[in-house]
Design a protein around this motif. Structure first.
Motif, short mmCIF file in Angstrom:
data_model
loop_
_atom_site.label_atom_id
_atom_site.label_comp_id
_atom_site.label_asym_id
_atom_site.label_seq_id
_atom_site.Cartn_x
_atom_site.Cartn_y
_atom_site.Cartn_z
N VAL A 1 0.85 -1.18 0.00
CA VAL A 1 0.00 0.00 0.00
C VAL A 1 0.89 1.23 0.00
CG1 VAL A 1 -1.92 -1.14 1.16
CG2 VAL A 1 -0.14 -0.06 2.51
N GLY A 2 0.27 2.38 -0.30
CA GLY A 2 1.04 3.60 -0.42
C GLY A 2 1.70 4.04 0.88
N SER A 3 1.07 3.74 2.01
CA SER A 3 1.65 4.16 3.29
C SER A 3 2.98 3.48 3.56
CB SER A 3 0.66 3.86 4.42
OG SER A 3 0.38 2.47 4.47
N GLU A 4 3.18 2.26 3.02
CA GLU A 4 4.47 1.59 3.21
C GLU A 4 5.59 2.34 2.50
OE1 GLU A 4 4.32 -2.47 2.08
OE2 GLU A 4 2.41 -2.86 3.08
N VAL A 5 5.28 2.96 1.38
CA VAL A 5 6.31 3.66 0.62
C VAL A 5 6.69 4.97 1.31
CG1 VAL A 5 6.88 4.68 -1.61
CG2 VAL A 5 5.46 2.62 -1.51
N TYR A 6 5.71 5.71 1.77
CA TYR A 6 5.97 7.05 2.30
C TYR A 6 6.44 7.02 3.75
CZ TYR A 6 3.98 9.02 -1.92
OH TYR A 6 3.76 9.35 -3.22
N SER A 7 6.18 5.93 4.47
CA SER A 7 6.59 5.86 5.86
C SER A 7 7.93 5.15 6.03
CB SER A 7 5.53 5.13 6.70
OG SER A 7 5.37 3.79 6.25
N ALA A 8 8.54 4.67 4.95
CA ALA A 8 9.80 3.96 5.04
C ALA A 8 10.96 4.94 5.26
CB ALA A 8 10.05 3.12 3.78
N GLU A 9 12.05 4.40 5.81
CA GLU A 9 13.23 5.22 6.09
C GLU A 9 14.16 5.33 4.90
OE1 GLU A 9 15.03 3.28 9.35
OE2 GLU A 9 13.43 3.77 10.76
N ILE A 10 13.87 4.65 3.81
CA ILE A 10 14.75 4.65 2.65
C ILE A 10 14.04 5.30 1.47
CG2 ILE A 10 16.03 2.63 3.40
CD1 ILE A 10 14.27 0.92 1.69
N LYS A 11 14.74 5.41 0.36
CA LYS A 11 14.19 6.08 -0.81
C LYS A 11 12.98 5.33 -1.36
CE LYS A 11 18.04 5.97 -3.06
NZ LYS A 11 19.08 6.17 -4.10
N LYS A 12 12.10 6.11 -2.01
CA LYS A 12 10.88 5.52 -2.56
C LYS A 12 11.21 4.50 -3.65
CE LYS A 12 8.76 8.69 -0.11
NZ LYS A 12 9.98 9.34 0.41
N THR A 13 12.18 4.82 -4.51
CA THR A 13 12.55 3.88 -5.57
C THR A 13 13.14 2.60 -5.00
OG1 THR A 13 14.68 5.03 -5.75
CG2 THR A 13 12.94 5.70 -7.26
N GLU A 14 13.83 2.70 -3.86
CA GLU A 14 14.39 1.51 -3.23
C GLU A 14 13.29 0.60 -2.71
OE1 GLU A 14 16.97 -1.30 -1.68
OE2 GLU A 14 17.30 0.30 -3.13
N VAL A 15 12.21 1.20 -2.15
CA VAL A 15 11.08 0.40 -1.66
C VAL A 15 10.43 -0.34 -2.83
CG1 VAL A 15 8.85 0.48 -0.50
CG2 VAL A 15 10.69 1.98 0.25
N LEU A 16 10.24 0.34 -3.95
CA LEU A 16 9.62 -0.30 -5.11
C LEU A 16 10.51 -1.41 -5.66
CD1 LEU A 16 8.25 2.87 -6.95
CD2 LEU A 16 6.96 1.23 -5.58
N MET A 17 11.82 -1.15 -5.76
CA MET A 17 12.73 -2.18 -6.27
C MET A 17 12.76 -3.40 -5.35
SD MET A 17 14.72 -3.24 -8.58
CE MET A 17 14.94 -1.76 -9.58
N GLU A 18 12.72 -3.16 -4.03
CA GLU A 18 12.72 -4.28 -3.09
C GLU A 18 11.49 -5.15 -3.27
OE1 GLU A 18 11.96 -4.68 1.65
OE2 GLU A 18 13.60 -3.35 1.04
N ASN A 19 10.32 -4.52 -3.49
CA ASN A 19 9.10 -5.30 -3.66
C ASN A 19 9.09 -6.00 -5.01
OD1 ASN A 19 6.82 -4.82 -1.43
ND2 ASN A 19 8.07 -2.99 -1.55
N PHE A 20 9.67 -5.38 -6.04
CA PHE A 20 9.77 -6.06 -7.32
C PHE A 20 10.59 -7.35 -7.18
CE2 PHE A 20 8.87 -1.98 -9.75
CZ PHE A 20 7.67 -2.45 -10.24
N ARG A 21 11.69 -7.27 -6.47
CA ARG A 21 12.56 -8.43 -6.33
C ARG A 21 12.00 -9.45 -5.32
NH1 ARG A 21 17.43 -7.67 -8.89
NH2 ARG A 21 18.58 -9.14 -7.59
N ARG A 22 11.14 -9.01 -4.42
CA ARG A 22 10.42 -9.97 -3.58
C ARG A 22 9.45 -10.82 -4.41
NH1 ARG A 22 10.29 -9.34 2.07
NH2 ARG A 22 11.21 -7.40 2.85
N ALA A 23 8.94 -10.24 -5.50
CA ALA A 23 7.92 -10.91 -6.29
C ALA A 23 8.51 -11.81 -7.37
CB ALA A 23 7.01 -9.86 -6.94
N ILE A 24 9.84 -11.86 -7.51
CA ILE A 24 10.48 -12.73 -8.50
C ILE A 24 11.07 -13.93 -7.77
CG2 ILE A 24 12.25 -12.90 -10.28
CD1 ILE A 24 12.02 -9.93 -10.73
N GLY A 25 10.50 -15.08 -8.01
CA GLY A 25 10.92 -16.30 -7.32
C GLY A 25 11.90 -17.10 -8.15
#
Length: 305
Positions: A99-123
């Motif tokens: 959800v959007g709140s996970e991106v804006y409340s994180a301590e790291i960059k927004k692009t890093e949060v998105l990249m982390e979730n992309f790589r979580r979804a690749i098995g």
């Protein structure tokens, strides 16, 4: 031999509105069922049937390099259909809701949060043939000896364990470090386990089905008694994500001196994984896929502008 416990990178999921969904609820011909029939999903018949076509294309390996975009107003079942499609492909297929709140409340960059979730979804599914000792535990006896430090305590010198298969029984004498893995897996007499001969890693497969008639307050998975010899070669399947590999290789290897400990205290709570590390991991995995051909997922090289 050193055995190190790796902290799981799987995010803790709460009991949410989609926790009951187990599949798309389609019949053998791909048409939506009127009742949930164990899948936990009703309504949106046309969307479920369309998602079923996408699932069949993925199984036929005709969706590589493509994506599906589900659009619609809030509350129409987009997340539910996506989760159901993931369950149709298998329980080991990663599904990463955010959800959007996970991106804006994180301590790291927004692009890093998105990249982390992309790589979580690749098995990635890796199959290896390993030399193991497998069987039902019939005996588990740690042998103690006097401590070398001169105190009154005792230390474990070795562990005697008995493993039984349908073909025979074998008694093993194990190193104390293997006993630590046995304790972490909470192995008891009657469990079916296997121990890797090279690394000493222990994995509990479940409770022997001989004890299935016993009354137990805790639900447990019962497995049949292994066939063949206790000492054998076994094909071990490991399911990991690209993010798991990122975290495992990004862990800092500091020294044991005081300065290293002080630097560890000054590190931020969450460190970002560099693009260089990700590219190196992608390079190794692509080379592994080409040489071995033992994975069931295709990984596309990530190029950054």
């Amino acid at each position: 031999m050193k055995i190190e416990e790796v902290r799981s990178t799987t995010r803790t999921q709460r009991i949410a509105a989609h926790s009951h969904i187990k599949g798309l609820g389609l019949d053998e011909e791909g048409y939506a069922l009127e009742t949930s029939a164990g899948s936990g999903l009703i309504g949106q018949s046309q969307a479920r049937e369309a998602a079923g076509i996408v699932v069949e294309m993925i199984r036929a390996k005709k969706m590589a390099g493509r994506a599906v975009l589900l659009a619609g107003p809030p509350g129409t079942g987009k997340t539910a259909i996506a989760l159901a499609a993931a369950h149709e492909l298998g329980t080991k297929v990663p599904f990463c809701p955010m959800v959007g709140s996970e991106v804006y409340s994180a301590e790291i960059k927004k692009t890093e949060v998105l990249m982390e979730n992309f790589r979580r979804a690749i098995g990635l599914r890796i199959k290896e043939t390993k030399e193991v000792y497998e069987g039902e535990v019939t005996e588990l006896t740690p042998c103690e000896t006097e401590s070398n430090t001169g105190g009154y305590g005792k230390t474990i010198s070795h562990v005697v364990i008995g493993l039984k298969t349908a073909k025979g029984i074998k008694q093993l004498k194990l190193d104390p470090s293997v006993y630590e893995g046995i304790q972490k897996e909470k192995v008891t007499v009657g469990d079916v386990i296997y121990i890797e001969a090279n690394s000493g890693a222990v994995r509990r497969l479940g409770r022997s089905d001989v004890y299935a008639a016993e009354f137990d307050l805790e639900a447990d998975e019962y497995v049949p008694l292994p066939k063949g010899d206790v000492h054998k070669k076994k094909e071990v399947v490991q399911d990991v994500t690209l993010h798991d590999l990122d975290v495992a290789n990004a862990r800092p290897q500091g020294g044991q001196d005081v300065m290293s400990l002080m630097e560890g205290l000054m590190r931020p709570k969450k460190t970002e994984i560099t693009d260089k590390l990700r590219k190196e991991i992608n390079k190794v995995l692509l080379l592994f896929i080409v040489n071995q051909g033992s994975t069931q997922n295709f990984i596309r090289r990530e190029e950054t502008a």
